[in-house]
Design a protein around this motif. Sequence first.
Motif, short mmCIF file in Angstrom:
data_model
loop_
_atom_site.label_atom_id
_atom_site.label_comp_id
_atom_site.label_asym_id
_atom_site.label_seq_id
_atom_site.Cartn_x
_atom_site.Cartn_y
_atom_site.Cartn_z
N VAL A 32 -8.72 8.74 -11.34
CA VAL A 32 -9.29 7.49 -10.87
C VAL A 32 -8.57 6.29 -11.49
O VAL A 32 -8.31 5.29 -10.81
N VAL A 33 -8.20 6.38 -12.75
CA VAL A 33 -7.48 5.29 -13.41
C VAL A 33 -6.13 5.06 -12.72
O VAL A 33 -5.71 3.92 -12.55
N PHE A 34 -5.48 6.12 -12.29
CA PHE A 34 -4.20 5.96 -11.59
C PHE A 34 -4.38 5.45 -10.16
O PHE A 34 -3.52 4.76 -9.64
N LEU A 35 -5.50 5.78 -9.54
CA LEU A 35 -5.76 5.29 -8.19
C LEU A 35 -6.06 3.80 -8.15
O LEU A 35 -5.80 3.14 -7.14
N TYR A 36 -6.61 3.29 -9.24
CA TYR A 36 -7.07 1.90 -9.27
C TYR A 36 -5.98 0.90 -8.86
O TYR A 36 -6.18 0.12 -7.91
N PRO A 37 -4.80 0.85 -9.50
CA PRO A 37 -3.81 -0.15 -9.09
C PRO A 37 -3.26 0.11 -7.69
O PRO A 37 -2.93 -0.83 -6.96
N VAL A 38 -3.18 1.37 -7.29
CA VAL A 38 -2.67 1.69 -5.96
C VAL A 38 -3.63 1.16 -4.89
O VAL A 38 -3.23 0.47 -3.95
N PHE A 39 -4.92 1.48 -5.05
CA PHE A 39 -5.93 1.04 -4.10
C PHE A 39 -6.02 -0.49 -4.07
O PHE A 39 -6.09 -1.08 -3.01
N LEU A 40 -5.95 -1.10 -5.25
CA LEU A 40 -6.02 -2.55 -5.34
C LEU A 40 -4.81 -3.18 -4.66
O LEU A 40 -4.94 -4.16 -3.92
N ALA A 41 -3.64 -2.62 -4.87
CA ALA A 41 -2.42 -3.17 -4.26
C ALA A 41 -2.47 -3.08 -2.74
O ALA A 41 -1.99 -3.98 -2.05
N ILE A 42 -3.10 -2.04 -2.22
CA ILE A 42 -3.19 -1.87 -0.77
C ILE A 42 -4.25 -2.79 -0.17
O ILE A 42 -4.04 -3.41 0.86
N THR A 43 -5.41 -2.87 -0.83
CA THR A 43 -6.54 -3.60 -0.25
C THR A 43 -6.50 -5.11 -0.48
O THR A 43 -7.18 -5.84 0.22
N LYS A 44 -5.73 -5.57 -1.43
CA LYS A 44 -5.73 -7.01 -1.76
C LYS A 44 -4.48 -7.75 -1.31
O LYS A 44 -4.25 -8.88 -1.73
N ILE A 45 -3.69 -7.13 -0.44
CA ILE A 45 -2.49 -7.81 0.07
C ILE A 45 -2.92 -9.11 0.76
O ILE A 45 -3.87 -9.12 1.53
N GLY A 46 -2.25 -10.20 0.43
CA GLY A 46 -2.56 -11.49 1.02
C GLY A 46 -3.53 -12.32 0.20
O GLY A 46 -3.71 -13.50 0.46
N ASP A 47 -4.15 -11.71 -0.80
CA ASP A 47 -5.06 -12.45 -1.68
C ASP A 47 -4.23 -13.41 -2.53
O ASP A 47 -3.15 -13.06 -3.00
#
Length: 102
Positions: A32-47
């Motif tokens: 889960v710790v490794f998924l965190y930046p990956v998921f964040l990078a995908i879902t927050k594009i354009g923020d």
Amino acid sequence: MIGTDWRFTLFIPVFVAIVWATRYVSLGSMFVVFLYPVFLAITKIGDPYYVPMVIIACLFTASGVFSHRQNIKRLLNGTERKLGQKVEIPTENGKEEKEKTV
């Protein structure tokens, strides 16, 4: 993680599935710790705060790896205790008993 985005609650079933399949809580945590930046990078594009958020997420991941470094070593060596595994507890008379469940 959930405080930054409610969608991170999706990690809970992932964590539970990994722990259920492997019986290693530390492995579920690290995944889960490794998924965190990956998921964040995908879902927050354009923020507007995209770059700082990804950097902070990577620092969070590095902190997780650092704090779990002993668990990682035990996982690689095959000596990490599994969830529910009984451990030997030394007693006063020198005999070891299997009493405690992790």
